[in-house]
Design a protein around this motif. Structure first.
Motif, PDB file in Angstrom:
ATOM      1  N   SER A 188      47.771  43.114 -33.570  1.00  0.00           N
ATOM      2  CA  SER A 188      47.904  44.547 -33.302  1.00  0.00           C
ATOM      3  C   SER A 188      48.835  45.210 -34.310  1.00  0.00           C
ATOM      4  CB  SER A 188      48.427  44.753 -31.881  1.00  0.00           C
ATOM      5  OG  SER A 188      48.670  46.101 -31.637  1.00  0.00           O
ATOM      6  N   THR A 189      49.943  44.561 -34.609  1.00  0.00           N
ATOM      7  CA  THR A 189      50.898  45.102 -35.576  1.00  0.00           C
ATOM      8  C   THR A 189      50.282  45.155 -36.967  1.00  0.00           C
ATOM      9  OG1 THR A 189      52.697  44.201 -34.239  1.00  0.00           O
ATOM     10  CG2 THR A 189      53.242  44.864 -36.485  1.00  0.00           C
ATOM     11  N   SER A 190      49.521  44.143 -37.320  1.00  0.00           N
ATOM     12  CA  SER A 190      48.841  44.129 -38.621  1.00  0.00           C
ATOM     13  C   SER A 190      47.820  45.257 -38.716  1.00  0.00           C
ATOM     14  CB  SER A 190      48.150  42.783 -38.848  1.00  0.00           C
ATOM     15  OG  SER A 190      49.106  41.762 -38.943  1.00  0.00           O
ATOM     16  N   ARG A 191      47.103  45.509 -37.620  1.00  0.00           N
ATOM     17  CA  ARG A 191      46.140  46.630 -37.609  1.00  0.00           C
ATOM     18  C   ARG A 191      46.867  47.961 -37.778  1.00  0.00           C
ATOM     19  NH1 ARG A 191      43.495  43.573 -33.742  1.00  0.00           N
ATOM     20  NH2 ARG A 191      44.580  44.648 -32.058  1.00  0.00           N
ATOM     21  N   THR A 192      47.988  48.108 -37.089  1.00  0.00           N
ATOM     22  CA  THR A 192      48.764  49.346 -37.214  1.00  0.00           C
ATOM     23  C   THR A 192      49.219  49.546 -38.654  1.00  0.00           C
ATOM     24  OG1 THR A 192      49.505  49.196 -34.919  1.00  0.00           O
ATOM     25  CG2 THR A 192      50.828  50.563 -36.412  1.00  0.00           C
ATOM     26  N   LEU A 193      49.693  48.477 -39.279  1.00  0.00           N
ATOM     27  CA  LEU A 193      50.125  48.543 -40.670  1.00  0.00           C
ATOM     28  C   LEU A 193      48.955  48.923 -41.579  1.00  0.00           C
ATOM     29  CD1 LEU A 193      52.681  48.155 -42.335  1.00  0.00           C
ATOM     30  CD2 LEU A 193      52.094  45.743 -42.533  1.00  0.00           C
TER      31      LEU A 193
END
Length: 100
Positions: free
Chosen positions: A30-35
């Motif tokens: 999820s954090t990678s997608r946000t980035l």
């Protein structure tokens, strides 16, 4: 996998109140997608400015501000990703030692 035992106090604040075991892999994804979304948005803004008919000096100032803002917005996500990767690699290492 009992991921919660590897969670730092900062990450623990993110998962307080979770009704089921917390999934560090899901948070990493999820954090990678946000980035990725932040990067995509930044690229779109940069292209829009560069295609515009703004004065070149003003364009430089705008792009410098966009770049600064982009770095500032990315930093917390990069830190979280690094921490998650560290926790996940520790968890894997501990599980391999326990199995071996």
């Amino acid at each position: 996998m009992q991921n919660q035992q590897y969670v730092s106090p900062a990450l623990n604040r993110l998962i307080v109140g979770a009704e089921r075991p917390f999934d560090l892999h899901a948070l990493l994804q999820s954090t990678s997608r946000t980035l990725s979304n932040l990067d995509f948005e930044h690229q779109h803004e940069m292209q829009r400015v560069e295609r515009g008919r703004t004065d070149p000096a003003l364009k430089r100032q705008i792009t410098d501000n966009l770049k600064r803002r982009h770095r500032e917005r990315r930093q917390p996500y990069l830190a979280l990703i690094a921490e998650l990767q560290s926790h996940l690699s520790s968890a894997v290492s501990d599980e391999l030692q326990a199995a071996g």
